[in-house]
Scaffold this active site. Structure first.
Site, mmCIF file in Angstrom:
data_model
loop_
_atom_site.group_PDB
_atom_site.id
_atom_site.type_symbol
_atom_site.label_atom_id
_atom_site.label_comp_id
_atom_site.label_asym_id
_atom_site.label_seq_id
_atom_site.Cartn_x
_atom_site.Cartn_y
_atom_site.Cartn_z
ATOM 1 N N ASP A 100 0.797 -1.233 0.000
ATOM 2 C CA ASP A 100 0.000 0.000 0.000
ATOM 3 C C ASP A 100 0.825 1.276 0.000
ATOM 4 O O ASP A 100 0.388 2.299 0.522
ATOM 5 C CB ASP A 100 -0.902 -0.026 1.236
ATOM 6 C CG ASP A 100 -0.112 -0.298 2.511
ATOM 7 O OD1 ASP A 100 1.099 -0.056 2.514
ATOM 8 O OD2 ASP A 100 -0.711 -0.768 3.496
ATOM 9 N N GLU A 122 -0.597 -9.188 -1.516
ATOM 10 C CA GLU A 122 -1.268 -8.672 -0.318
ATOM 11 C C GLU A 122 -2.400 -7.712 -0.715
ATOM 12 O O GLU A 122 -2.487 -6.576 -0.254
ATOM 13 C CB GLU A 122 -0.296 -7.995 0.649
ATOM 14 C CG GLU A 122 -0.845 -7.874 2.066
ATOM 15 C CD GLU A 122 0.120 -7.160 3.021
ATOM 16 O OE1 GLU A 122 0.297 -5.944 2.895
ATOM 17 O OE2 GLU A 122 0.680 -7.846 3.882
ATOM 18 N N GLU A 136 -2.058 5.119 3.030
ATOM 19 C CA GLU A 136 -2.004 3.720 2.595
ATOM 20 C C GLU A 136 -3.361 3.176 2.150
ATOM 21 O O GLU A 136 -3.447 2.413 1.181
ATOM 22 C CB GLU A 136 -1.426 2.830 3.705
ATOM 23 C CG GLU A 136 0.067 3.015 3.938
ATOM 24 C CD GLU A 136 0.405 4.168 4.867
ATOM 25 O OE1 GLU A 136 -0.530 4.872 5.327
ATOM 26 O OE2 GLU A 136 1.605 4.388 5.124
ATOM 27 N N HIS A 207 6.139 3.465 14.862
ATOM 28 C CA HIS A 207 6.574 4.564 13.985
ATOM 29 C C HIS A 207 5.523 4.968 12.958
ATOM 30 O O HIS A 207 5.826 5.696 12.018
ATOM 31 C CB HIS A 207 7.875 4.201 13.268
ATOM 32 C CG HIS A 207 7.743 3.038 12.332
ATOM 33 N ND1 HIS A 207 8.101 1.768 12.682
ATOM 34 C CD2 HIS A 207 7.286 2.965 11.066
ATOM 35 C CE1 HIS A 207 7.876 0.962 11.673
ATOM 36 N NE2 HIS A 207 7.376 1.663 10.671
ATOM 37 N N ARG A 209 2.903 6.838 10.783
ATOM 38 C CA ARG A 209 2.704 8.274 10.567
ATOM 39 C C ARG A 209 1.602 8.838 11.466
ATOM 40 O O ARG A 209 1.751 9.876 12.084
ATOM 41 C CB ARG A 209 2.333 8.492 9.092
ATOM 42 C CG ARG A 209 2.280 9.924 8.629
ATOM 43 C CD ARG A 209 1.669 9.968 7.239
ATOM 44 N NE ARG A 209 2.355 9.087 6.315
ATOM 45 C CZ ARG A 209 3.289 9.491 5.455
ATOM 46 N NH1 ARG A 209 3.618 10.749 5.397
ATOM 47 N NH2 ARG A 209 3.869 8.632 4.643
ATOM 48 N N HIS A 240 12.912 3.536 14.808
ATOM 49 C CA HIS A 240 12.864 3.903 13.385
ATOM 50 C C HIS A 240 13.643 5.206 13.171
ATOM 51 O O HIS A 240 13.630 6.082 14.039
ATOM 52 C CB HIS A 240 11.388 4.089 12.986
ATOM 53 C CG HIS A 240 11.152 4.080 11.519
ATOM 54 N ND1 HIS A 240 11.226 5.217 10.757
ATOM 55 C CD2 HIS A 240 10.836 3.081 10.671
ATOM 56 C CE1 HIS A 240 10.966 4.918 9.489
ATOM 57 N NE2 HIS A 240 10.729 3.619 9.410
#
Ligand code: UDP
Length: 370
Positions: A100, A122, A136, A207, A209, A240
């Site tokens: 995505d 996926e 995404e 991590h 967004r 990250h």
């Protein structure tokens, strides 16, 4: 005269794409009917390189699409133009992308414009909210419209695609290739680990967004409270590289003796850490799929998930980012053996580790007919 091999291109942008497409690349390479060229978009260069190395993949081309401070439109446009140029020279029989990200969206679009068949690995994950996760969910919805073969990891994903009117004859439920990757790594010997000998530990990743800012601050403050209340446990946190993540983590967790802040781990190290952990706190998608296969409870640091299968079987639990909820859920798992056992033995809904071969077999049959 033997038939010439079909040419397949596999496009990889980020760490999860590298992990989930590596088994597919290996399965194509082992086939007799197809050749494979791996193209990197450069979206997560530093995190992708070690995976390419660990799986022994050869890269045909690197678009190097990342620039400092790019907007989502700029990165998507650069990948679109770069992939288009590569497709123009290479003229493959089919292209594969996963998941995505901007890389899969731009790749599927470039294929559509050039009338080249596109396979989505996926396929069909959905939260049902076009802005969550952002961007995404929109990337995967749009990618679906430009896909010829939809490789859905589960029946839930297949049903999501059917609800959007996708032709059932173009959907195959294969399991998730992340389980193939996990099996591949765990068959090798255990690398040196950053865990401390003789100490139980909780593994943490965070991590996403949408968690950056106050949500991540809350997560870190919950970990601080837990670490201080459980000196017998270590909390291992591969941090990250995103500066927003580092800021929040350092503010709350630097200097606590039983919180081990480490650099992102190579994939084999991370798999063995998951296997050794008492439990896992994570907002990652891949971890929600991998940990149930290892019998490790995951408390998911999100309010929604596009991986409801693991929640439904009881292997993962959504706890969100409120400190009280996180701390309460961890305390239950640490103190109530029956609750822990229920999650640890729930099983994996994400497949048997043979998804990549199923995908390659479908492509073989379909491309032979074209
Ligand atoms: N992972 C890793 N090293 C780490 C942390 C995670 O190799 O230090 C792996 C993890 O096993 C999983 C993937 O990276 O397969 C998840 O990546 P990420 O959380 O970036 O993306 P998501 O899965 O949320 O799309």
């Amino acid at each position: 005269m033997p038939h010439p091999k079909k040419k397949l291109i596999v496009v990889i942008g980020t760490r999860p794409e590298a992990i989930k497409l590596a088994p597919v690349v290996l399965a194509i390479e082992q086939s007799e009917w197809a050749s494979c060229e791996v193209v990197l978009t450069g979206q997560h260069r530093d995190l992708v390189d070690p995976i390419i190395r660990d799986f022994g993949l050869t890269v045909a081309h690197d678009l190097q699409a990342m620039q400092p401070n790019q907007s989502l439109s700029q990165v998507t446009a650069r990948i679109l133009a770069g992939i288009d140029g590569f497709l123009g020279q290479s003229m493959p029989d089919a292209v594969l992308g996963q998941g995505d990200t901007a890389s899969v969206l731009a790749t599927s679009m470039a294929c559509f414009f050039r009338n080249i068949a596109f396979a989505h690995v996926e396929a069909g994950l959905r939260t049902g909210n076009l802005r969550l996760p952002f961007p995404e969910e929109m990337n995967r919805v749009l990618t679906t419209r430009m896909t010829d073969w939809h490789f859905a990891p589960t029946d839930v994903a297949r049903t999501n695609l059917l609800h959007e009117g996708i032709d059932p004859a173009t959907i195959w439920v294969t399991g998730n290739t992340v389980i193939d990757a996990l099996h591949h790594v765990l068959l090798q010997s255990c690398p040196p680990l950053p865990s401390r000998p003789g100490r139980d530990f909780v593994l943490v990743t965070a991590h996403r967004r949408e968690n950056l800012g106050s949500a991540l601050e809350n997560v870190c403050s919950a970990i601080k409270t837990l670490a201080q209340g459980h000196p017998e446990l270590d909390f291992i946190f591969p941090v990250h590289p995103n500066p927003g993540v580092r800021l929040a983590v350092n503010k709350h967790l630097l200097g606590i003796a039983n919180v081990l802040l480490i650099e992102p781990c190579d994939y084999p190290v991370f798999c063995w850490l998951m296997k050794g952990a008492r439990l896992i706190l994570s907002d990652s998608g891949g971890v929600q799929e991998e940990a149930p296969a290892l019998g490790k409870p995951v408390l998911v640091l999100r309010d929604e998930t596009e991986r409801p299968e693991a929640v439904a079987v009881g292997a993962t639990r959504l706890v969100g980012t409120e400190p009280g909820n996180i701390i309460g859920a961890v305390q239950v798992l640490l103190s109530d053996a029956a609750s822990y056992e229920r999650m640890a033995t729930a099983g994996s809904p994400y497949g048997d580790g043979h998804a990549a071969q199923r995908i390659v077999d479908v492509l073989h049959r379909s491309l032979a007919r074209r």
